[in-house]
Write a protein that holds these residues in place. Structure first.
Motif, short mmCIF file in Angstrom:
data_model
loop_
_atom_site.label_atom_id
_atom_site.label_comp_id
_atom_site.label_asym_id
_atom_site.label_seq_id
_atom_site.Cartn_x
_atom_site.Cartn_y
_atom_site.Cartn_z
N ILE A 9 -10.75 -7.95 -51.30
CA ILE A 9 -11.15 -7.29 -50.06
C ILE A 9 -11.46 -5.84 -50.42
CG2 ILE A 9 -10.36 -6.44 -47.82
CD1 ILE A 9 -8.75 -8.95 -47.49
N VAL A 10 -12.64 -5.40 -49.96
CA VAL A 10 -13.14 -4.06 -50.33
C VAL A 10 -13.33 -3.22 -49.08
CG1 VAL A 10 -15.05 -2.80 -51.41
CG2 VAL A 10 -14.32 -5.03 -52.34
N ILE A 43 -21.82 -4.01 -54.18
CA ILE A 43 -20.37 -4.16 -54.01
C ILE A 43 -19.92 -5.19 -55.05
CG2 ILE A 43 -18.48 -4.65 -52.44
CD1 ILE A 43 -20.16 -2.30 -51.52
N GLY A 44 -19.63 -4.74 -56.25
CA GLY A 44 -19.19 -5.65 -57.29
C GLY A 44 -20.33 -6.46 -57.87
N LYS A 94 -19.42 5.05 -50.44
CA LYS A 94 -18.72 4.57 -51.63
C LYS A 94 -17.56 3.65 -51.25
CE LYS A 94 -15.43 8.41 -51.97
NZ LYS A 94 -14.86 9.44 -52.87
N VAL A 95 -17.17 2.86 -52.24
CA VAL A 95 -15.98 2.02 -52.10
C VAL A 95 -14.76 2.91 -52.24
CG1 VAL A 95 -14.64 0.14 -53.13
CG2 VAL A 95 -17.13 -0.05 -52.99
N VAL A 143 -15.02 -3.40 -43.88
CA VAL A 143 -14.15 -4.26 -44.69
C VAL A 143 -15.01 -5.43 -45.16
CG1 VAL A 143 -12.03 -5.60 -44.79
CG2 VAL A 143 -12.18 -3.62 -43.28
N ILE A 144 -15.07 -5.64 -46.47
CA ILE A 144 -15.98 -6.62 -47.06
C ILE A 144 -15.17 -7.65 -47.86
CG2 ILE A 144 -17.93 -6.98 -48.62
CD1 ILE A 144 -18.70 -4.02 -47.99
N GLY A 145 -15.48 -8.93 -47.67
CA GLY A 145 -14.85 -10.00 -48.43
C GLY A 145 -15.77 -10.48 -49.53
N SER A 146 -15.22 -10.73 -50.71
CA SER A 146 -16.04 -11.08 -51.88
C SER A 146 -15.56 -12.36 -52.54
CB SER A 146 -15.99 -9.94 -52.89
OG SER A 146 -16.62 -10.32 -54.10
#
Length: 880
Positions: free
Chosen positions: A659-660, A633-634, A668-669, A651-654
């Motif tokens: 926010i992804v 993820i990135g 997939k994203v 929901v993913i925080g980076s």
């Protein structure tokens, strides 16, 4: 030795008993023929303010001769054939008292002038007469000077006595020895106290105690408390494992503190730590009762059953004593606990306030107190009539002024301009069964104005018996109605409304001498002035030591608000945790290449999903014991991950400020948004509100709504609000119904936001250290938080009061509160499991070699998952 019926309670309050002599009382009308029949064998007691003759025949009265009423005390100069020697003491007095005639407790009989002759059987009159005459001279002085002279005599006698070393065992070593007084209600008994390596001894200077030396094994002492006596810090109290209280030990403050500190140094002493915050939290959680908590707070406030000037205080609870049925669900049957007794009647209060406004400084609202020795014995006269006689110079109160009716006393406390008394523990003590309400001793207290003899206390119509009355009062004390407001009464008596401006606003202001710190008795050089103040303090009452400086937290009502359906089925699992003997690692996953920053266990307990600083998303099957999904993820570390409800989307925080959304079905994203101007540090999902909140190093929290509409993030449509803070946002959490959001920041601040409009409700500066993790209790009333300062704190949300605080060995990096369990992960890799209802550490284990950055517990509480800086994810189960 036969000590007869003599008791220190037959003396004046605080009077000292020195020694006694075998003697024969020779009545004035005796003749050689009647000598053998009329003479009385017994013991003559030499006391600081009186001579007391205790005859061997228990049907004869004990005779008390006050020294102040004596005209002549000398060796008898007469002669009589029936006397073997002239070793006879002659006492001529204006007045004397007869007590316990027929061995019956009754008011003393006051007799007029007479001569007494006492033939001493063994003691030489020339040895004891000077001491008696010295005390007689002291009785002619003003009260303060008399007390000073008696204290000098006591000290002189003490200096000539040492502790009898024969009481010590062969290998027992002396640690400390000093003078001390044993203090029990209305009684002070001087002696010597000795601390050895294994026991605490008190050796009185007289023979009045039931044993020559009181011995307490250090190993059975469970609690040591420093107390005040007459507003001075001079008393210590020891409570043993059997619950036995040997009385208070009094000396000057330095001696008391030296003894206390030496005691704490002894290896044999194993105290039970009753930490205040633990007790408060246990009370909030319903682990201990309202009754037991009030007893504990009274102890903290220097209230003890050994001192009638500081007897434990309990509130009036029921407000209706004339109805036939008591409804404990009806608030109208209860007293308003937010007001002191003096403010319960608005009409009376206005009259008191008018008087207060016209008063010169120092002002007070109430001219009497809610607890004095007289009030305590007013309630306990039937149980302890000998205490009443001691306090009231051998007399009972007028029959019409006695405690005759519960309803009448409560009515008087509502209307009388000088009656504001609260209750005592006996009204709620089921174990005693209301015995203080019954005249079991058959004491003749006299007849009231209506001709009715004073007997048992008249009970309210809703009580069938004294036992039933106390049981119903206790049930009322433990009721939900009282539990909802008891903290307000604690604020008045032991808390922040006890004194100062808050006391004035609460109409809770008493005479200035009642308050600790308002007068320094030791600094008053004038003996008469000091004595007058001591008498005033003793008779008027004392405010308890202030225990709480901020509003007291509220008690939890009913069970925790755990509404998940699995709670009904998890009793066996909960028992497993409560009886945990070992924590067993059942799975370990090591496919992350860097710190595991966040994980969660799926609702069906089948999977663990995690993200890490390696930019990886991982999914692990607990049934197959293997990784089932891995995705990049990135290119930056990931901080947080949330499962969206009803759709298979994460929901993913980076750390790249984004926010992804990751679709697990398609692998997939699907969407991403530049959400913040700095790294996203934390996220939280509101299950009931369907709100997502994200926190960031840019000092903001952003509120997103509508993310689960087809799983699409559109910033313009979803971003609802931006909330600004003073420093980096490290952690956040919703309460049980999503009505509030708690935010913890880098500079140690906690913000409580209302989610209906995201207005700030509360803000607390808990500590200057960074708050790294935060979690609401299941009922939403408390917050658990940990941080860089190594301290686990649980705070009351309404007041901000830390109701529990525990310093750990290293910084706290993660925590999870589920039901009664609080899971704690620390920077040193240690995992802690607490039963936070009982405030008890259930288990501790070295779980990882690096900091535990994330923890979760499954919905059925069957497993715990941990993720760490050591790149490992571990799954744990309890074993009995």
């Amino acid at each position: 030795m036969d000590r007869g019926r003599f008791s220190l309670l037959l003396l004046d309050p605080g009077e000292i008993y020195f020694e006694d002599f075998s003697a024969v009382l020779i009545p004035p009308d005796i003749t050689p023929k009647t000598f053998d029949n009329k003479k009385q064998d017994g013991r003559l007691k030499m006391c600081s303010k009186s001579l007391v003759f205790d005859p061997r025949d228990i049907n004869k009265p004990i005779i008390k001769i006050p020294l102040k009423d004596c005209v002549v005390i000398e060796q008898w100069k007469g002669s009589a054939k029936y006397l073997a020697s002239n070793n006879v003491l002659m006492v001529n007095c204006r007045e004397y008292m007869e007590m316990l005639e027929g061995n019956i407790v009754a008011p003393y009989k006051f007799k007029e002038a007479t001569n007494f002759l006492f033939q001493l059987n063994y003691a030489n009159i020339m040895n004891c007469l000077p001491q008696i005459c010295q005390l007689h001279r002291a009785s002619t002085l003003p009260a303060a000077e008399q007390a000073d002279m008696i204290a000098t005599i006591v000290h002189s006698r003490q200096a000539r006595v040492s502790f009898d070393a024969l009481w010590l065992d062969l290998y027992e070593k002396v640690v400390m020895e000093t003078e001390a007084d044993k203090v029990t209600p209305l009684v002070v008994n001087p002696g010597r106290i000795l601390l050895s390596t294994s026991r605490l001894f008190f050796q009185p200077y007289n023979n009045v105690e039931t044993v020559p030396v009181i011995k307490i094994e250090l190993s059975v002492i469970r609690r040591m408390v420093k107390r005040r006596f007459l507003l001075r810090h001079i008393v210590s109290n020891a409570s043993t494992s059997s619950g036995c209280d040997k009385g208070d030990i009094s000396g000057n403050q330095k001696k008391r503190d030296d003894l206390y500190n030496k005691l704490l140094e002894q290896p044999a002493l194993k105290l039970q730590e009753l930490e205040q915050d633990v007790m408060t939290l246990q009370w909030q959680n319903g682990i201990i009762s309202n009754y037991d908590y009030l007893l504990y707070i009274n102890s903290l406030g220097d209230r003890t059953i050994n001192d009638l000037t500081q007897y434990p205080i309990f509130p009036w609870i029921i407000s209706n004593y004339i109805i036939g049925e008591l409804d404990l669900q009806n608030p109208d049957h209860f007293r308003d606990l937010s007001k002191p007794v003096g403010a319960l009647n608005e009409v009376r209060l206005q009259r008191l306030l008018e008087r207060y406004e016209e008063m010169s400084y120092p002002k007070f609202m109430y001219g009497s107190h809610y607890s004095t020795p007289g009030f305590v014995l007013f309630y306990l006269a039937r149980l302890y009539p000998h205490y009443v006689l001691c306090l009231q110079s051998g007399r009972f109160d007028h029959p019409d002024r006695m405690f005759n009716s519960v309803a009448d006393v409560f009515k008087n406390c509502q209307t009388n301009m000088s009656d504001f008394k609260e209750l005592i523990p006996e009204f709620y003590d089921v174990a005693q069964g209301g015995n203080f309400l019954v005249n079991n001793l058959g004491i003749n207290f006299g007849y009231r104005h209506n001709g009715v003899k004073v007997g048992d206390v008249e009970l309210p119509p809703w009580a069938d018996s004294p036992q039933d009355c106390v049981v119903k009062l206790r049930n009322a004390l433990e009721s939900n109605v009282v539990s909802q407001s008891l903290h307000r009464w604690i604020d008045l008596i032991f808390g922040y409304k006890q004194q100062g401006e808050e006391a004035i606003k609460a109409h809770n202001l008493f005479y200035h001498l009642c308050y600790e710190g308002n007068v320094d008795l030791d600094a008053i050089a004038d003996l008469n002035e000091r004595h007058a103040l001591e008498v005033q303090i003793m008779e008027f009452g004392q405010i308890p030591k202030q225990v709480f400086k901020v509003p007291h937290p509220k008690r939890k009502i009913g069970l925790p608000l755990l509404n998940e359906p699995y709670q009904i089925k998890s009793a066996e699992t909960e028992d497993l945790w409560k009886n945990i003997r070992e924590l067993e690692m059942v799975n370990s996953f090591n496919t992350h290449k860097n710190t595991v920053s966040n994980l969660f266990i799926s609702e069906d307990c089948a999977r663990i999903t995690s993200v890490g600083h390696d930019s990886k998303l991982k999914v692990f099957s607990l049934q197959q014991n293997r990784q089932t999904r891995s995705a990049n993820i990135g290119n930056m570390p990931l901080s947080s991950c949330i499962q969206m409800p009803n759709v298979n989307v994460l929901v993913i925080g980076s750390w790249d400020n984004q926010i992804v959304l990751y679709d697990l079905d398609y692998g997939k994203v699907t969407e991403s948004v530049l959400a913040h101007e700095d790294a996203i540090t934390c996220m939280c999902w509101g299950q009931r509100s369907s709100i997502l909140v994200s926190g960031s190093g840019d000092c903001t929290v952003k509120v997103w709504k509508g993310l689960n509409n087809n799983g699409v993030i559109r910033p313009i449509q979803c971003l609802q609000k931006q909330i600004d803070h003073n420093s980096h946002v490290n952690c956040l959490d919703f309460d049980v119904d999503d009505s509030h959001l708690a935010v913890g920041t880098e500079d140690g601040e906690i913000y409580i936001w209302q989610t209906k409009d995201f207005a700030l409700k509360k803000k607390y500066q808990i500590d200057a250290s960074s708050i790294t993790t935060i979690n609401y209790s299941p009922d939403g009333m408390k917050l658990a938080l940990g941080g860089k300062n190594k301290t686990l704190q649980i705070i009351d949300v309404e007041t901000g009061l830390p109701v529990f605080s525990k310093v750990m060995k290293s910084s706290i990096s993660s925590l999870k509160w589920n039901g009664f369990l609080l899971i704690l992960g620390c920077d040193d890799g240690n995992l802690f499991i607490w039963d936070i209802m009982k405030v008890k550490l259930l288990y501790e284990i070295k779980a990882h070699s690096g900091a535990i950055k994330t923890v979760d517990i499954s919905s059925d509480k069957s497993i715990i998952a941990t993720g760490s800086e050591d790149r490992l994810i571990k799954v744990w189960k309890p074993k009995n």
